[in-house]
Design a protein around this motif. Structure first.
Motif, PDB file in Angstrom:
ATOM      1  N   MET A   1       0.843  -1.174   0.000  1.00 50.67           N
ATOM      2  CA  MET A   1       0.000   0.000   0.000  1.00 50.67           C
ATOM      3  C   MET A   1       0.897   1.249   0.000  1.00 50.67           C
ATOM      4  O   MET A   1       1.933   1.268   0.652  1.00 50.67           O
ATOM      5  N   ARG A   2       0.472   2.255  -0.717  1.00 45.77           N
ATOM      6  CA  ARG A   2       1.238   3.497  -0.791  1.00 45.77           C
ATOM      7  C   ARG A   2       0.939   4.374   0.428  1.00 45.77           C
ATOM      8  O   ARG A   2      -0.158   4.366   0.973  1.00 45.77           O
ATOM      9  N   GLY A   3       1.933   5.146   0.794  1.00 47.35           N
ATOM     10  CA  GLY A   3       1.767   6.043   1.926  1.00 47.35           C
ATOM     11  C   GLY A   3       0.974   7.289   1.545  1.00 47.35           C
ATOM     12  O   GLY A   3       0.871   7.661   0.376  1.00 47.35           O
ATOM     13  N   PHE A   4       0.441   7.938   2.558  1.00 48.72           N
ATOM     14  CA  PHE A   4      -0.383   9.134   2.352  1.00 48.72           C
ATOM     15  C   PHE A   4       0.394  10.232   1.629  1.00 48.72           C
ATOM     16  O   PHE A   4      -0.119  10.866   0.707  1.00 48.72           O
ATOM     17  N   SER A   5       1.651  10.450   2.016  1.00 46.45           N
ATOM     18  CA  SER A   5       2.433  11.523   1.389  1.00 46.45           C
ATOM     19  C   SER A   5       2.687  11.220  -0.085  1.00 46.45           C
ATOM     20  O   SER A   5       2.680  12.137  -0.920  1.00 46.45           O
ATOM     21  N   GLU A   6       2.875   9.962  -0.445  1.00 45.11           N
ATOM     22  CA  GLU A   6       3.071   9.593  -1.849  1.00 45.11           C
ATOM     23  C   GLU A   6       1.797   9.832  -2.665  1.00 45.11           C
ATOM     24  O   GLU A   6       1.850  10.298  -3.807  1.00 45.11           O
ATOM     25  N   ILE A   7       0.656   9.533  -2.070  1.00 53.47           N
ATOM     26  CA  ILE A   7      -0.631   9.780  -2.745  1.00 53.47           C
ATOM     27  C   ILE A   7      -0.833  11.273  -2.955  1.00 53.47           C
ATOM     28  O   ILE A   7      -1.222  11.715  -4.037  1.00 53.47           O
TER      29      ILE A   7
END
Length: 110
Positions: A1-7
Motif C-alpha cells: 500500500m502506498r503512503g499518504f504523502s506519496e498519494i
C-alpha cells in the motif's frame, strides 16, 4: 500500500498537469480570438453570457504567472502534449486519487 504523502504528491502532480493543459487551451483560445482579455470595467459591464468568452487582464496575468511556476515546478517535459488516451488516463488517475482522499468520483476541478 502506498503512503499518504506519496498519494498527495501524485495528486498534486496530476492536478498541475491537468491545470496546465487547460491553461494552454485557454491561451490558444485567446490567440485565435475565441476568448478576449478585457479590463475589469469591461467585465463588469458585460452580460453573463458575454463573460463566458472573456477573461480579465488581472486574471490572465495571474494565470500566466501560475503557468511559469508550474513549468519550473513540474518541468516542461512533464506537461504534455498528450493524445486523447493519455489525457483520459491523467484525468482518471486524478479522479481516483481524489476519491481515495475523500472527494466524490469525477472531481476534476482545477
Amino acid at each position: 500500500m502506498r503512503g499518504f504523502s506519496e498519494i498527495l504528491e501524485a495528486e498534486h502532480l496530476l492536478y498541475r498537469q491537468v491545470w496546465y493543459n487547460r491553461h494552454q487551451n485557454l491561451r490558444i483560445s485567446i490567440e485565435r480570438g475565441r476568448r478576449t482579455v478585457v479590463s475589469t470595467e469591461e467585465w463588469d459591464e458585460a452580460k453573463p453570457k458575454q463573460r463566458s468568452r472573456m477573461i480579465t487582464e488581472g486574471t490572465w496575468k495571474l494565470a500566466r504567472e501560475a503557468a511559469r511556476k508550474t513549468e519550473a515546478e513540474v518541468g516542461i517535459e512533464n506537461l504534455g502534449p498528450w493524445d486523447d488516451f493519455e489525457w483520459g488516463m491523467l484525468n482518471g488517475k486524478l479522479s481516483a486519487l481524489r476519491w481515495v482522499l475523500g472527494e466524490e468520483w469525477d472531481m476534476l476541478d482545477t
